[in-house]
Each structure stands twice: as structure tokens, then as C-alpha cells.
Design an enzyme around this catalytic site. Structure first.
Site, PDB file in Angstrom:
ATOM      1  N   ALA A 120      -0.803   1.087  14.922  1.00 55.82           N
ATOM      2  CA  ALA A 120      -0.257   2.301  14.293  1.00 55.82           C
ATOM      3  C   ALA A 120       0.326   1.986  12.917  1.00 55.82           C
ATOM      4  O   ALA A 120       1.220   2.675  12.447  1.00 55.82           O
ATOM      5  CB  ALA A 120       0.809   2.906  15.206  1.00 55.82           C
ATOM      6  N   LYS A 168       0.802  -1.236   0.000  1.00 55.17           N
ATOM      7  CA  LYS A 168       0.000   0.000   0.000  1.00 55.17           C
ATOM      8  C   LYS A 168       0.836   1.289   0.000  1.00 55.17           C
ATOM      9  O   LYS A 168       0.389   2.307  -0.515  1.00 55.17           O
ATOM     10  CB  LYS A 168      -0.957  -0.002   1.193  1.00 55.17           C
ATOM     11  CG  LYS A 168      -2.094  -0.993   1.024  1.00 55.17           C
ATOM     12  CD  LYS A 168      -3.117  -0.878   2.120  1.00 55.17           C
ATOM     13  CE  LYS A 168      -4.133  -1.987   1.978  1.00 55.17           C
ATOM     14  NZ  LYS A 168      -5.219  -1.911   2.942  1.00 55.17           N
ATOM     15  N   GLY A 175      -0.577   0.566   8.658  1.00 56.70           N
ATOM     16  CA  GLY A 175      -1.258   1.140   7.491  1.00 56.70           C
ATOM     17  C   GLY A 175      -2.751   1.326   7.708  1.00 56.70           C
ATOM     18  O   GLY A 175      -3.294   2.399   7.409  1.00 56.70           O
TER      19      GLY A 175
END
Ligand code: NAP
Length: 463
Positions: free
Chosen positions: A327, A269, A329
Site C-alpha cells: 500500500a 516521489k 507509492g
């Protein structure tokens, strides 16, 4: 033969090129603006002037819903593509040909014709503003894409006819793509389908391939969902799995067969952003991750729809206090969604340093997972993978939850995680990761095809 629908801004040549293509294919040509004038007995500038744009769009919608379903070439008005209902009708068993031109050409062409004003701006500024506003919609209508700036209508029509015959990719690129897909990661039946679509004797050159890019990706539910939606909406596409450890290879193959787009999953991503020509403001500047790549007119454009998958199910709880676990993606998209809903957010993470980095980007509080004991939020969002593995326990203890609070677990395999079961037992409101999956997929489909699929339709397909 299915329908051929011309889309694009005013002055890109939809009517002229469409008429020539229709003549060459021996099909009738229908211009939706001409049908509107016929139906109302008035010119389009008059309808805009006397009744306003909204009334015009209503009549336009009626005209589009009643168009013949096959063996016809259709020219549409410039704003048709912005309406998801129109797109649903126009996409059915059709090829959408997007015509475009540079602003100088459009300005020159439009200054010669009477036109209903769409804004109060001077012509050139209006063109720039409207093209920008509709950019994403035009991309969703770009099965084929032809630049008419420097060509005559006859030459543009030649290009269209040639593209309709040759379809997507070259024989060589399709063969290379098949070798890429033949790694055994796609199940045998899906691979047979793909083989036919790419190299089969009777293959339809206009069937477009797209898929999920990841490593691993074979477990994804997106192929089932998207292929069912293609069937439902009469879209000539096939959705598959682009699974490879090398993102470079995935993007090369996708581009070589002129894929419609990619849904991007773990671990690409962030890395995929390097391969894009453009990224939308939410994905790039704020979240720093892309889960959707649309290929249109030679460009790759990145979007993030994950954050909308978190935002939508929580939209009625604006201003609430929220704790976000994790914490990584998914947490970045969630933090963007929660702060967009004006929530007071605390990010807790196994590695507090990572929580701090994310918190600083979005103006949130942060801490380690142990801090949960002192917080009494209205909402808890789990963006860690805890719950995915059979031996995983809930990331929270019973006394950290209370009846009435909302617990949203982004993990969607299994659909009922230990956290969801625990929250249900303790009287919390629960939202499963499937809801996020549904909403992010709905937004992806809209970006790829301009159609607004009801969430319930997706829910039924996935059930
Ligand atoms: P990621 O980038 O790898 O981040 C994982 C986060 O979870 C990190 O903050 C990590 O903490 C923390 N974590 C990992 N293992 C942990 C453990 N054993 N105990 C406590 N914390 C742990 O992963 P991601 O892409 O954000 O994905 C997270 C989850 O969201 C996955 O389960 C994924 O399936 C789900 N997801 C769902 C959807 C949907 O549509 N429903 C969409 C996207 C993602 P450190 O910082 O200490 O490493």
C-alpha cells in the site's frame, strides 16, 4: 553545426524569426508549410478544405522525413510536434527552439491572415483549445524557449542566437553542479564525462543534462537506458545521477543548469510535488506521487508514468479480479492502473490500516496479508519490496497461487524474483518488474522528447 528547428503555435513568429536567424548564421531557411504547398501545388487552407486535416498531416510527415540533415534552419507548422514520428525526425542532431506568445498576441496576429480552421470554434476559443491540447507536445520540443509576445522578430532572433551560443546554465552554476556531482556516488568514468560536459574546454554548450533523482539512485538503470536512446535518436543530452539525501539540493542544482528533466525515485516521489509549478491530473489528483519532472520554459511540470507501467502489460485483462499486495507509492500507481482497467481490486498489506487508506481513495476492498487465503483472483500484483534482498522469500505460499492466473511482480532487481520463479513453477502467467520499468521509461522519454520508442528497443538496450 546541427539543425535549428523552430516549433510553436501559429502566429508565434516561427517563419519571421527563423528567416532572420538563418540569414545571420548564413544557413538556408526552410519552411515546412511552404514545402507542402510546393509539393501539392495548393495552399494549405485549400488542402484542409478539400482533403481534410488527416491528408494534410500525411503530406506534412513526408515533407519532414525528407528535410536536410544539417546546416539549415527549419520553420515548422504548429501541429508538427504532436506526431511522434515527426519529432523523431526533427530531433535528430537538432536544437528545437520553441516560440510562444500570449493568446491576445496570437489572436491579433492570426486575425490578419487566412488560416485553415482546426475546429469549428471562433478564433480565440480555437487558439485556447489547441494550445491546451498541444501544451505537453510543445514542452517536449522546448530545448530553448523564447516568448515573442512583446518582441520584434529581430529581437527574438537575437535572443535565439545568444541562447545558441551560451547554452545551458552559467559558468558558475555548472561549476557548483560539478561540486554536487563529485560526491563519489557516480562511477569515475561517468564523472569524467560529466566533468567534460559541464566545464571541459571543448564542451558543447548545447548538451543538456538530466537524470534520476533519488537517495539512493546510483543503482538505477535509467542512465544506461537514456544515454543509449540519446545515441540512437541523435539527441544532444546526457543522463546522470542526482543522488542526495536533500531533495531541495537536487532541485536547486537541476534548475541551475537548466536540466531537461528528472526521473524521480525513492524516497522523493511525494515530496517532489512541492517543487513543481504544475502536475498532471493522474499524478497529482489521483496517485499523489510524481516520477517524472519536465523542465520547460522556466516551469517544472510533474507527471506519473509508473501507473502506465502497470496498466500496459495488463491492458488485455479489463474487468478481471485482482489482488494488490502493498500500500505504498508503487501500490498507489498500481491501484490507479487496475481500477482504470475496471478491475475488482482487493488491496492487502502488512499494515491493514495503510491498505484501508489506499483502498478508500480508489474504491477497492482491503485487508491484511492473511486474507489472501480466501481470495481467488485472476491477477496478483506485488507492490511490496519483498524479493529485492537476497534472503527474501516469496510473499505468497504455493497454495495461494493457481495455474493460469497472472502474477505481476513490480520488483525488478533481481529480474527473476522468488515470486516470479514460484509462479512460473506453478504454471501462472508471469510479468516481471522489468516490464513495468520498460513501459514507464518509454512514457518518460515521450514526455521529455516527444518520441515514441518501441518497447522492444528498450528491452534490447536493457538486456
Ligand atoms: P514503499 O512506498 O516503501 O511501500 C512499500 C510497501 O510494501 C508498503 O505497503 C509496506 O507495508 C510493504 N512492505 C515493506 N516491507 C514489507 C515486508 N517485509 N513484508 C510485507 N510488506 C512489506 O515502496 P514503493 O515505492 O511502493 O516500492 C515497492 C516496490 O515496487 C519496490 O520494490 C520498488 O523497487 C518497486 N517498484 C518498481 C518499479 C518498476 O519500474 N518496476 C517502479 C516503482 C517501484 P507497510 O504499509 O506495512 O509499511
Amino acid at each position: 553545426m546541427r539543425r535549428i528547428v523552430f516549433a510553436g503555435f501559429r502566429g508565434t513568429g516561427k517563419t519571421e524569426v527563423g528567416k532572420i536567424v538563418a540569414r545571420r548564421l548564413n544557413f538556408p531557411f526552410i519552411d515546412t508549410d511552404a514545402l507542402i504547398e510546393e509539393k501539392t501545388g495548393r495552399s494549405i487552407p485549400d488542402i484542409f478544405h478539400e482533403d481534410g486535416e488527416e491528408r494534410f498531416r500525411t503530406v506534412e510527415r513526408q515533407v519532414i522525413a525528407a528535410l536536410p540533415e544539417k546546416d539549415v534552419v527549419i520553420g515548422t507548422g504548429g501541429g508538427v510536434v504532436t506526431d511522434p514520428c515527426n519529432m523523431q525526425h526533427l530531433r535528430k542532431e537538432s536544437v528545437l527552439v520553441l516560440l510562444f506568445a500570449d493568446i491576445d498576441t496570437i489572436e491579433k496576429r492570426l486575425s490578419r491572415k487566412p488560416r485553415p480552421p482546426l475546429t469549428n470554434l471562433p478564433l480565440r476559443e480555437e487558439i485556447a483549445e489547441m494550445m491546451e491540447r498541444r501544451r505537453q507536445h510543445y514542452r517536449a520540443a522546448a530545448d530553448l524557449c523564447i516568448d515573442t509576445s512583446e518582441t520584434t522578430p529581430a529581437a527574438a532572433a537575437d535572443c535565439v542566437i545568444q541562447s545558441l551560443a551560451s547554452g545551458y546554465g552559467t559558468e558558475e552554476s555548472r561549476k557548483t553542479a560539478l561540486a554536487f556531482f563529485s560526491t563519489g556516488r557516480i562511477n569515475p568514468q561517468a564523472f569524467r564525462t560529466l566533468t567534460n560536459l559541464l566545464t571541459g574546454k571543448d564542451r558543447d554548450p548545447l548538451t543538456r543534462i538530466m537524470g534520476v533523482a533519488g537517495y539512493p539512485a546510483a543503482h538505477s538503470r535509467s542512465p544506461t537506458l537514456f544515454n543509449a536512446l540519446f545515441e540512437k535518436y541523435g539527441i544532444n543530452c546526457h543522463y546522470t545521477v542526482f543522488e542526495d539525501p536533500e531533495l531541495d539540493e537536487i532541485v536547486r542544482v537541476a534548475r541551475s543548469i537548466d536540466a531537461r528533466g528528472l526521473s524521480v525515485t525513492i524516497p522523493f516521489k511525494q515530496d517532489v510535488m512541492e517543487y513543481l509549478d504544475e502536475v498532471d491530473e493522474h499524478a497529482a489528483e489521483q496517485i499523489g506521487a510524481v516520477n517524472t519532472v519536465v523542465f520547460a520554459c522556466g516551469s517544472a511540470i510533474g507527471y506519473n508514468t509508473d501507473w502506465l507501467g502497470v496498466r500496459k502489460p495488463l491492458a488485455s485483462q479489463k474487468g478481471a479480479e485482482a489482488v494488490l499486495l502493498g500500500a505504498g507509492g508503487a501500490a498507489a500507481g498500481a491501484a490507479y492502473a487496475l481500477t482504470d482497467l475496471d478491475m475488482k481490486v482487493t488491496i492487502l498489506n502488512r499494515t491493514p490500516e495503510n491498505a484501508r487508506n489506499l483502498a478508500e481513495r480508489f474504491g477497492c476492498a482491503y485487508g491484511g496479508l492473511g486474507e489472501m487465503d480466501r481470495l481467488k483472483p485472476d491477477i496478483i500484483v506485488n507492490a511490496t519490496p519483498l524479493g529485492m534482498n537476497a534472503n527474501d522469500k516469496s510473499p505468497l505460499s504455493d497454495d495461494q497461487l493457481r495455474a493460469g492466473m497472472t502474477v505481476f511482480d513490480l520488483v525488478y532487481t533481481p529480474p527473476e524474483t522468488p515470486l516470479i520463479k514460484q509462479a512460473q513453477r506453478l504454471g501462472c502467467k508471469t510479468i516481471t518488474g522489468t516490464e513495468m520499468f520498460i513501459e514507464q521509461a518509454k512514457e518518460q522519454f515521450y514526455l521529455f522528447f516527444g518520441i515514441d520508442v518501441p518497447s522492444d528497443t528498450i528491452r534490447e538496450i536493457l538486456a
